[in-house]
Structures are given as structure tokens and as C-alpha cells.
Enzyme design. Sequence first.
Site, PDB file in Angstrom:
ATOM      1  CD  GLU A   1      89.233 -33.842  17.268  1.00 22.85           C
ATOM      2  OE1 GLU A   1      88.811 -33.524  16.146  1.00 22.85           O
ATOM      3  OE2 GLU A   1      90.437 -33.767  17.571  1.00 22.85           O
TER       4      GLU A   1
ATOM      5  CG  HIS B   1      58.524 -22.199  13.018  1.00 28.42           C
ATOM      6  ND1 HIS B   1      58.611 -22.578  11.700  1.00 28.42           N
ATOM      7  CD2 HIS B   1      59.666 -21.505  13.276  1.00 28.42           C
ATOM      8  CE1 HIS B   1      59.749 -22.137  11.188  1.00 28.42           C
ATOM      9  NE2 HIS B   1      60.401 -21.488  12.128  1.00 28.42           N
TER      10      HIS B   1
ATOM     11  CB  SER C   1      62.030 -16.046  16.049  1.00 30.12           C
ATOM     12  OG  SER C   1      62.026 -17.083  15.092  1.00 30.12           O
TER      13      SER C   1
END
Length: 453
Positions: free
Chosen positions: A338, A268, A272
Amino acid sequence: ECRYQKPMPCHLAILHRKNKQIWYIKTIYIINNKEIQMFSNFSNRKLTTVFSSEMKNSVHTQVSKRRTSIAKQPLLSLVNDHLIEYPTPSNLNYWWGFGSLAGICLVIQILTGIFLAMHYTCHVDLAFSSVEHIMRDVEGGWLLRYMHANGASFFFIVVYVHMFRGLYYGSYASPRELVWCVGVIILLLMIITAFIGYVLPWGQMSFWGATVITSLASAIPVVGDDITHWLWGGFSVDNATLNRFFSLHYLFPFIIAGATLVHLAALHQYGSNNPLGCLATVDKIPFYPYFYTKDLVGWVAFAIFYSVFVYFYPNTLGHPDNYIPANPMSTPAHIVPEWYFLPVYAILRSIPNKLGGVAAIGLVFVSLLALPFIHTSQIRSSSFRPIHQKLFWLLLADCLLLGWIGQKPVEDPYVLIGQLASVYFFVYFLVFIPLLGKLEAKLIHYSTKKATA
């Protein structure tokens, strides 16, 4: 930049030049359905603003309302400025919604983890049984456990999409270097947290995965063995290892939450990025309600897919061997981490030397951290970089290929494919990114020169 203010939306700004010394800025506001003009002029670097009487009264009224508004009080003003009235480029697409989705995933993981910790027993003799106790005896325990286990997988899916979106649209480029670097640190913290969390159920894959990964520290010259024994809390993975892993797994999500706030603050500071990769300082709209409702579409879609896995396919993303209690005397035929670790694991396995594999893992994160500083292109978005666009999709395919290789046995042709895929991964970041910007500049210069000739 015309920052959006709800009571006084800036409608139009026109710059008038009277002569070489004096400039006039004519700004038109719409207040109470009336057009109010404000003239500003600056001469000799001094700014003088002329307000009409109606403008002064309107500003005074709006300031009074601003002071009495609940949303403007110190307790809520931060939330209001960053989540409600935050000026957002108007052309953001749905790919920008994965940032808020990552925050939702983090909240889900923290909440379900706290309730699971209330029933988990951190001891090598009782850990596996306590997880089964949660699944069978605790009211709603099966839901908490499946939400937490599948939530980790969906958290990584969301973060990986978020990261690749940043790569495609050049969101890492100046002036948003800090945003990208903090994001890479968050990814590293997530990987560590997920790894030590995978150890806690104390199944076969938990124990042997912890043994293999922590043993990598022994490859460090001179101090490697000492670091490994310090991680273990002894001379093998045992109860001391499980205790410290449980403590760190409880702590790290809150560190990630803090890093996320830093990530958001850094974002911010400059605003963006957008799909065009251009400055959008005058074409912004408030985050609420426009992008809140747009993100809501992504949240609902995420909830549907997440619920399907939690309720119908809860064990699809896990490994069946982890339903076998840990046995130090019985090594699984094929140790696989995983799925979200598989690309990095494939890079580790592609180098036969143990120290070289550890260095390659370190180089992965060094490459990601260095990306904003070795980026040389004057164009951010890949929408206008056809060569980089093709290289990007090759990188995505390469990462999927590495994930597939990571679950295969260490034998030909998987070893060779993994080595080639690893080479392209590093070539993309360390060769293509720095050189492509210079090549594009020369091509643009050549095209411009040819057109004017």
C-alpha cells in the site's frame, strides 16, 4: 503559571520587591465584574497570603459552585480538564488540528472494523468470497468496506502531517520527549495493524505481500527461520497465518487507543508546544470553545475529502490485483505494498542484502525514537532556524521521492535514486540534527561577539 479557571480568571499578576528579604506578589482577579486584589508575600522561604473579606467570600462561593457542577464530578472531571478547560497556547495554527483528526480516524476505523468483522469469514477458502458478500449482499456493506479501506489511507495521511508538523516546530524537544516517543510507537503499531489488515481480503497482493514481508524475519541470524515459521503457523502462508492475523488486527486498534491516551496524558503534563517554540505559560486560553471551533474547520474539510474518495474514487488508493483471489501458484509481476508503506519499502529495497534491509527498517524507527535526545539546538521552531528549514523541506521532498521509488521496478536508475534518497534520510536524523544545533550556537555567538565589537 496562571492556569485558567472559568469562575476565577487570572487578570494580572505584578511582582513587587520591597527589599532583599521580602517579596510581594500582587494579583488582581475579576470576580462578578469587580476588581479583587490579593497580596502574597514570602520572606525566609515562607509564603503568607492576605485575602480581603470580599475575596474570601467570593472564593468560598466559587468553590461551592465548583463542587456542585456536573462537569467537576469524578466521572466527567477528566474530560473537562483535558478536553474542555484545558489551557492551550493562544497562537496555535491549523496544523495543530491534525492530532484531533487522527483521533477521529481511529474511531472511524474501530467502528467500521467491528461491523465488518461481523460478516467476515476468516478462512483461506472463504475470506475473499466473504468480502465480496459484504460488498454485494450486506445492507450498507459496500460503504463500511470503502470507509474502512480509505479510512486507513486517510489515517496515515493525517498522522504523517501530524508528525512532520512536530518535526518542523520542534515539538519533540525537551521536555516533551515522552510525547514524541509514544507517538513513534503508535506509528509502528499502525504500520503493523495496517499490514496484517491488508492480508485479510486474501487477494493476490494480500497473499504475496504477506509472503514477502513475513519472509524478512528469516534474515535474522540463527532464529530467523523459526520466527518465520512461527509467524506463518506452518511452512507457508496459509489458514493459520490468516487466523492469527485476523485476531491481531482486531486487537491492535484497542492497543493503539490505549497508547493514544498515554500520548495525550504525556502531552498535557507539560502542555502543547506552539509555533514560536517559546514558553506560553501566561498566554493560554481554554480549549473549548476557541480551539474546538478552530479544529471543526479541519474536521469539515477532512470529511469533504474523505467523502469524495469513499463515494467517487473508492479504489484509487488500492491495488487492482487485490480483486483477484489469492493464488499461491501465480506470482504477480510486480509486488507493491500500500502507498503508505512505500517510503519504508524503498529503503528496504535500496540495500541489496536482505539482513541489511531489515536493519535499515529498524534504523528508521531507532532514528525517530532517538530524535529528542540527539537534538542540540536551543531553538525549537524552524521559523527561526533558516538552515534547518531548508533541510526539513529537503527531507519532505526526500520522503515523497522514496514513496515514488517504492512503486517502481527494481532496475536502474530507480535503484540508485532510492539509495541516494535513503542516505539523505538517515543523514538528516543522525548527522544534521545533532550537528546543526552546535553550528547555530556558534553562529549566534559569533554574531553577538561581532555586534558588540
